[in-house]
Design a protein around this motif. Structure first.
Motif, PDB file in Angstrom:
ATOM      1  N   UNK A  21       0.820  -1.198   0.000  1.00  0.00           N
ATOM      2  CA  UNK A  21       0.000   0.000   0.000  1.00  0.00           C
ATOM      3  C   UNK A  21       0.858   1.254   0.000  1.00  0.00           C
ATOM      4  N   UNK A  22       0.246   2.336  -0.366  1.00  0.00           N
ATOM      5  CA  UNK A  22       0.955   3.604  -0.457  1.00  0.00           C
ATOM      6  C   UNK A  22       0.855   4.322   0.877  1.00  0.00           C
ATOM      7  N   UNK A  48       0.941  -0.114  14.816  1.00  0.00           N
ATOM      8  CA  UNK A  48       0.384  -1.452  14.623  1.00  0.00           C
ATOM      9  C   UNK A  48      -0.062  -1.677  13.187  1.00  0.00           C
ATOM     10  N   UNK A  49      -0.432  -0.598  12.488  1.00  0.00           N
ATOM     11  CA  UNK A  49      -0.859  -0.702  11.092  1.00  0.00           C
ATOM     12  C   UNK A  49       0.317  -0.645  10.123  1.00  0.00           C
ATOM     13  N   UNK A  50       1.542  -0.604  10.661  1.00  0.00           N
ATOM     14  CA  UNK A  50       2.714  -0.582   9.794  1.00  0.00           C
ATOM     15  C   UNK A  50       3.201   0.814   9.450  1.00  0.00           C
ATOM     16  N   UNK A  51       2.633   1.828  10.083  1.00  0.00           N
ATOM     17  CA  UNK A  51       3.054   3.204   9.848  1.00  0.00           C
ATOM     18  C   UNK A  51       4.267   3.556  10.692  1.00  0.00           C
ATOM     19  N   UNK A  66       4.164   8.634   8.642  1.00  0.00           N
ATOM     20  CA  UNK A  66       4.007   8.056   7.307  1.00  0.00           C
ATOM     21  C   UNK A  66       3.080   6.877   7.500  1.00  0.00           C
ATOM     22  N   UNK A  67       1.928   6.926   6.836  1.00  0.00           N
ATOM     23  CA  UNK A  67       0.869   5.960   7.126  1.00  0.00           C
ATOM     24  C   UNK A  67      -0.024   5.754   5.908  1.00  0.00           C
ATOM     25  N   UNK A  68      -0.679   4.593   5.842  1.00  0.00           N
ATOM     26  CA  UNK A  68      -1.611   4.289   4.768  1.00  0.00           C
ATOM     27  C   UNK A  68      -3.001   4.845   5.043  1.00  0.00           C
ATOM     28  N   UNK A  69      -3.835   4.815   4.012  1.00  0.00           N
ATOM     29  CA  UNK A  69      -5.185   5.374   4.106  1.00  0.00           C
ATOM     30  C   UNK A  69      -6.043   4.699   5.181  1.00  0.00           C
TER      31      UNK A  69
END
Length: 95
Positions: A21-22, A48-51, A66-69
């Motif tokens: 994901x972006x 936890x969401x990978x950000x 820096x995080x996804x939508x």
């Protein structure tokens, strides 16, 4: 045979990139009266969401990440009661 191996490797790499994901650079700011545990909970949800938390602010209550939508939506919903302001990080120029 080498060309076939190269094509398979390229397709595997492309599939891996699209699965991640972006991620965007986003600023999350809260009103001063927001409890610290709310901000801490938001940062934990992002990690936890990978950000990645890139900066924590001291003059204002908030942080950059820096995080996804999907994680942006989660943190926005969590902070709705405290009126979290979520905005994409961008360059500012003085004319």
């Amino acid at each position: 045979m080498k060309v076939f191996s190269f094509v398979i490797a390229a397709l595997t790499l492309a599939a891996g990139v699209s699965a991640v994901g972006i991620q965007k650079s986003v600023l999350f700011t809260y009103p001063r009266e927001t409890p610290d545990w709310v901000v801490d909970q938001a940062k934990k949800a992002i990690e936890e969401a990978g950000g990645l938390i890139t900066h924590e602010y001291t003059l204002i209550k908030g942080f950059a990440a820096k995080v996804g939508d999907k994680a942006i939506g989660t943190v926005s919903a969590m902070g709705e009661q405290y009126k979290v302001l979520v905005e994409e990080d961008q360059e500012v120029h003085i004319a």
